[in-house]
Every structure is written in structure tokens, then in C-alpha cells.
Design an enzyme around this catalytic site. Structure first.
Site, PDB file in Angstrom:
ATOM      1  N   ARG A   1     -10.339 -11.700   2.009  1.00  0.00           N
ATOM      2  CA  ARG A   1     -11.179 -12.786   1.679  1.00  0.00           C
ATOM      3  C   ARG A   1     -10.221 -14.283   1.653  1.00  0.00           C
ATOM      4  O   ARG A   1     -11.189 -15.465   2.226  1.00  0.00           O
ATOM      5  CB  ARG A   1     -11.402 -12.633   0.399  1.00  0.00           C
ATOM      6  CG  ARG A   1     -10.138 -12.206  -0.785  1.00  0.00           C
ATOM      7  CD  ARG A   1     -10.381 -11.355  -1.704  1.00  0.00           C
ATOM      8  NE  ARG A   1     -11.172  -9.918  -1.306  1.00  0.00           N
ATOM      9  CZ  ARG A   1     -11.570  -9.245  -2.557  1.00  0.00           C
ATOM     10  NH1 ARG A   1     -11.912  -9.664  -3.386  1.00  0.00           N
ATOM     11  NH2 ARG A   1     -11.454  -7.929  -2.236  1.00  0.00           N
TER      12      ARG A   1
ATOM     13  N   LYS B   1       0.993  -1.073  -0.320  1.00  0.00           N
ATOM     14  CA  LYS B   1      -0.046  -0.189   0.084  1.00  0.00           C
ATOM     15  C   LYS B   1       0.853   1.798  -0.113  1.00  0.00           C
ATOM     16  O   LYS B   1       2.070   1.156   0.636  1.00  0.00           O
ATOM     17  CB  LYS B   1      -0.554  -0.138   1.600  1.00  0.00           C
ATOM     18  CG  LYS B   1      -1.895  -0.811   0.918  1.00  0.00           C
ATOM     19  CD  LYS B   1      -2.251  -1.079   2.602  1.00  0.00           C
ATOM     20  CE  LYS B   1      -3.964  -1.273   2.652  1.00  0.00           C
ATOM     21  NZ  LYS B   1      -5.000  -1.504   1.609  1.00  0.00           N
TER      22      LYS B   1
END
Ligand code: BES
Ligand code: MN
Ligand code: ZN
Length: 542
Positions: free
Chosen positions: A390, A316
Site C-alpha cells: 500500500r 516474515k
């Protein structure tokens, strides 16, 4: 690290005579009378304010000049407004606080969330005060219990403060209110007392989740987070099992291990079980499977526990990355909800699954292109290591289904797409339609709004992988509707006969702005109260 706790009780004596340091009353706004010029040329004689129920004896003590005085101090009755007034001997409490409740409601009390936020704002503004009483509109009718619950919760949520890590106390930083007394018609009413007890249990759970979210990420890596949750759940009388990295490898939890592999602090899966007392006692005698809860629905709760999300190899940007310490807010909410469930004792068995990992880039990190075999045997092609939530959730949800459940509620800070689509207050809900509607209804009931989102077939088509059963994100890295991609991916890990809902709380679980209502900066505890409310709803209505 635990926050100081505020005590809550009920009083039914005249608020004007209470031996407290501050008394809180409510005021409603009224349209267009404040600046009116009267026939004799004087202005402002009709205050645009209306006192809410609860303030009657105070108004008498002020000899009819209370609304004028408050208007003079700038009170308008708008929601969130807090106006303080020294009482100079007119009533017992030396400080009177008027909180804005918006326009006068049609019924006897404002909407619960209006009361909850206004009470939270008042109790926050009164930090440094020891004893506070609340004389707010808690009517003696059908709206009474909801109003009392809202006031009690607002007080306890608004008094939350994270202890933090400062080596010496900050000058001027005032202690949270120590005790709050809520004025009601009958303080001995068992139903009213039950509401106070319930608020205490629920808000203690919310505070636990806020503490975990606010903790520094170097202090709460997966092993420490697992230990903290285990300690709290065990103390609450719940059964806890912690799977360490060896157990995860033996069990085939490929998603949790892939994400956790990049960190020197190994991943965990914490499993917490609550069994209703009558089931625990009666199950074997009646020949029924004690786990199945005598035919009652079994609930599974799953929460994302990424103790820090750097993005991993798909790293990020540095800007604002520190907020990714809150990427375990789902697991914090689920673990905390179990603490409240242990006290409230709903008549349904509930099992919670908290997959914990730290998403780091390193020589042992998973990488784009990897193919990972998940707990249910499905193979996933990794395309972006930043879509790590996920991966850990897929394993945990498949495990929940393997254990057997009728309802599966999963919550996670899954996608920035949730924030783009619905903002910082409203969670996105995806899953089976009926359960999504119930999540939304519970959220509305507790003041944690949620909105249903679709799981479109074409989004699933876009996640077809050339090499594996499914891609982790859109195969051409198309970010359009990426909140929906998260939901579509997670559906692959839920058994067909299970009612499920995925609650994306990327926005609502962490408050970055200035304090407002009962929210301070940092973790909000969303969606602890929704989960508790829905578990109670399922216990009562199936
Ligand atoms: N933890 C983030 C999502 C997030 C973003 C939570 C902002 C709170 C605030 C999640 O793991 C993530 O990185 N999601 C990616 C998904 C993408 C790679 C498909 C995102 O939102 O960009
Ligand atoms: Mn991520
Ligand atoms: Zn994440």
C-alpha cells in the site's frame, strides 16, 4: 528466459484426415448408464459418454465403437480428464485424445471456461508432440466466437512453460506442443481469424507476466525488472518513462522510497503510455489536448511491483517465504496487459504505473513508527513494514490521479486476508461500486473470477493515527478483515472524481499446487485477461 512459443491456426477440412501427430476431441459425461446390467446379464454395454460436436467423422471411422472404446480406457467425460488412444490406422492422426467436458450443455457448446481449462489440460498432456489439432465444439452460432476464443486461449495458455535456470536439459522433460490447429466450419472467416490473432496477443502477454513472476528474485530486482518491462514495452511501440531513485526523491515519492530504502537494489517507478493512433495524429490539429483523448475516458492501470517481500524489519517467517518472489505479480500483469493493448489498439488512452521496490530489512530500511510523506502530501504512520504494498501503491495511484484519469484499475498481491476470505481462485475487488461490478463481469467473461468486497467506515476509523493522517494498518494491529484495510487505505490516494477498483490477487496470481487446466506451477498471469477485457469494454462502451 523467454518461453518457447506455440503457433495457432485454423483448419476446416475433415479432422480425420489431418496430417497432425494428435487429434483432440471432446466427450460429455452422462449420468448413471455405465454400470447398468442389461437384460441378457452383460454389463457396461451403454457407455456413460457422449461425443461432443467435432468428433463426428472420427466416430464414423471407428464404426460406432468410439465411445465404447473410450469408456473401456476409463473415460468418464468429467472435466479435466484426458484419455489417449492409439488410432492404429483408423484415422490419419496416430493419436486420439478425448478430453472431458462435463455434462452435456444446454446449448451447442460448453461454458467458455470449461473449454479453456479442458483444452489447456489436453495441450499440457501432449507436451512432446509437435503438431496437434483440436476438433472441439466451436458452433456456428452466437456462442461460436466465445467458444473459439476459449479454445484458442486454452491451447496457448496450456502450452506455457517457464524456461527456468537448469544448466542442462532434463531427461524426460518434453517440449511444449509446437503447433495447434483449431477445427472450425470456415477457416477463412475473418471473424474467426481475428479471434486467433487476439488470442495470440493476449496469451503472449500472459506468458510475459508468468515469466516475470517465475523469474528468480535475485535475477529480477527493481532495476532489472524496470529494464525488462521497458525493453518489452518499447519493442511493442509504447512510450516508457523510468523514474530512478533520484527522480523518485525529487518527485516526493515517499512511499516507494521508504519501502525501497532497505535494499541495495534501488526502487523504480515505470510509466508506460498507450495513445490510440487517431488521437495521436488528430489531437493537436483539432485543437484538443492530445493527452485527454478527444473526450474519451482515460484509463490508468497500477500494479504492485515488490520484487521480493521479506516483510522488512517486521520480517516474515521463513516457511514458504520464497513465494514472495511473486509479490510483483500486479506490476507484471499491468506491464503485460500494456503489451496486449499495444497490439489490440483499443480506442482509449491507457497509462500504466508500475512502482517497483524490494522489501528488505537492513540498516537503511524503514521501520515501524516511521512517518512517511506520500506523493499526494498525506502523512502515513508505519506500523508494520510488511504492509509495504500500500505504501508503493499509494504513491503510484496519487501520481496517476495527478496525471489525470477517469478510471483507475489497480492490482496487487496485497493481503493474505484475500486468500483467507476468497481462496486461491477468486480475486477480491474494492472501489467504486460500478467499476467493481465491471471488473467482476470482465473476470467472469475471461475465466478470472473476482468478487466485490466492502470498504466499511469502521475499518477507516480503526486506521486513525495519533500522529499522522492515517495509519498504514489498524492502529491496534487488529488483523480482522485486513483485506478491507488495504482497500480503505488505498482509497486515500484516489481523487474523488475517479472511478477506481483495487483488485487483490494475492491468491489467484500464483499457483502453488500441481498443474491443472491451463495453469502450471507458478505465475498464472491473473489478472492480465481481465484488465485487457475491461480496457476493451471501456473503449467500446465508455
Ligand atoms: N505480499 C504480502 C501479501 C501476500 C500474502 C501475498 C500471501 C501473497 C500471498 C503483503 O505485502 C503482506 O505482507 N501483507 C500482510 C499485511 C499485514 C501486514 C497488514 C499480510 O497479508 O499479512
Ligand atoms: Mn508484505
Ligand atoms: Zn507484499
Amino acid at each position: 528466459m523467454t518461453s518457447p512459443t506455440t503457433t495457432l491456426d485454423l483448419v476446416d477440412t475433415d479432422p480425420a484426415e489431418l496430417a497432425v501427430d494428435a487429434l483432440v476431441i471432446g466427450v460429455y459425461s452422462q449420468d448413471g448408464t455405465a454400470d447398468q446390467t442389461t437384460a441378457d446379464g452383460s454389463s457396461g454395454t451403454t457407455p456413460a459418454l457422449l461425443l461432443a460436436t467435432g468428433a463426428e467423422s472420427i466416430a464414423v471411422a471407428f464404426e460406432g465403437r468410439l465411445t465404447q472404446t473410450l469408456a473401456l480406457l476409463g473415460a468418464t467425460g468429467s472435466p479435466g480428464e484426458v484419455v489417449k488412444l492409439a488410432t492404429l490406422g483408423t484415422i490419419g492422426p496416430p493419436l486420439l485424445v478425448a478430453i472431458g467436458l462435463g455434462p452435456e450443455p444446454a446449448g451447442a457448446a460448453p461454458a467458455p471456461e470449461t473449454l479453456r481449462r479442458a483444452t489447456g489440460a489436453a495441450v499440457r498432456a501432449l507436451a512432446g508432440t509437435a503438431r496437434v489439432a483440436l476438433a472441439l465444439p466451436v458452433p456456428d452460432d452466437a456462442d461460436g466466437p466465445a467458444a473459439l476464443r476459449a479454445v484458442a486461449e486454452g491451447a496457448l495458455l496450456g502450452s506455457y512453460r517457464f524456461a527456468g535456470y537448469k544448466t542442462r536439459p532434463q531427461p524426460g522433460r518434453r517440449r511444449p506442443v509446437a503447433s495447434v490447429s483449431v477445427h472450425v466450419t470456415d477457416a477463412a472467416d475473418p471473424a474467426a481469424q481475428a479471434e486467433v490473432a487476439r488470442a495470440g496477443a493476449v496469451c503472449a502477454a500472459v506468458a510475459a507476466s508468468r515469466d516475470w513472476v517465475n523469474a528468480a528474485p535475485n535475477e529480477l530486482r527493481p532495476p532489472e525488472f524496470a529494464d525488462a518491462v521497458r525493453a518489452a514495452a518499447t519493442a511493442a511501440g509504447l512510450t516508457v518513462q523510468v523514474l530512478d531513485e533520484a527522480a523518485l526523491a525529487a518527485g516526493g515519492y515517499g512511499g516507494i522510497l521508504a519501502v525501497g530504502g532497505g535494499s541495495a537494489a534501488p526502487p523504480r517507478l515505470v510509466i508506460i503510455s498507450y495513445t490510440p493512433e487517431d488521437v495521436a495524429g488528430a489531437g493537436t490539429q483539432s485543437g484538443q489536448d492530445p493527452e485527454s483523448g478527444s473526450g474519451r475516458p482515460r484509463i490508468a492501470l497500477v500494479g504492485k511491483g515488490i520484487t521480493f517481500d521479506t516483510g522488512g524489519v517486521s520480517i516474515k517467517p521463513a516457511q514458504g517465504m520464497w513465494e514472495m518472489k511473486s509479490d510483483m505479480a500486479g506490476a507484471a500483469a499491468v506491464g503485460a496487459a500494456m503489451l496486449a493493448i499495444a497490439v489490440l489498439k483499443p480506442a482509449v488512452p491507457v497509462t500504466a504505473y508500475l512502482p517497483m521496490a524490494e522489501n528488505m530489512p537492513s540498516g537503511t530500511a524503514y521501520r515501524p513508527g516511521d512517518v512517511v510523506t506520500m506523493f499526494n502530501g498525506k502523512r502515513v504512520e508505519v506500523l508494520n513494514t510488511d504492509a509495504e504494498g500500500r505504501m508503493v501503491l499509494g504513491d503510484a495511484m496519487a501520481r496517476a490521479c495527478a496525471d489525470g484519469c477517469d478510471y483507475l484499475l489497480e492490482t496487487s498481491t496485497l493481503t493474505g486476508g484475500q486468500v483467507v476470505a476468497l481462496g486461491k481462485r477468486i480475486a477480491g475487488v474494492m472501489g467504486t461500486a460500478e467499476l467493481c461490478a465491471r471488473v467482476q463481469a470482465s473476470g467472469d467473461a475471461v475465466g478470472e473470477p473476482a468478487w466485490p468486497m466492502p470498504l466499511p467506515d469502521d475499518v477507516r476509523k480503526g486506521m486513525e493515527s495519533d500522529v499522522a493522517d492515517i495509519s498504514q494498518v489498524n492502529a491496534s494491529m487488529d488483523r480482522a478483515g485486513h483485506m478491507l484495510q488495504g482497500g480503505v487505505f488505498l482509497r486515500e490516494f484516489v481523487s474523488d472524481d475517479v472511478a477506481w477498483a483495487h483488485i487483490d490477487v494475492a491468491g489467484p496470481s500464483f499457483h502453488s499446487g500441481e498443474p491443472t487446466g491451463y495453469w502450471s506451477k507458478g505465475g498464472t498471469g491473473v489478472p492480465v485477461r481481465t484488465l485487457v477485457h475491461l480496457v476493451e469494454d471501456i473503449a467500446a462502451n465508455g
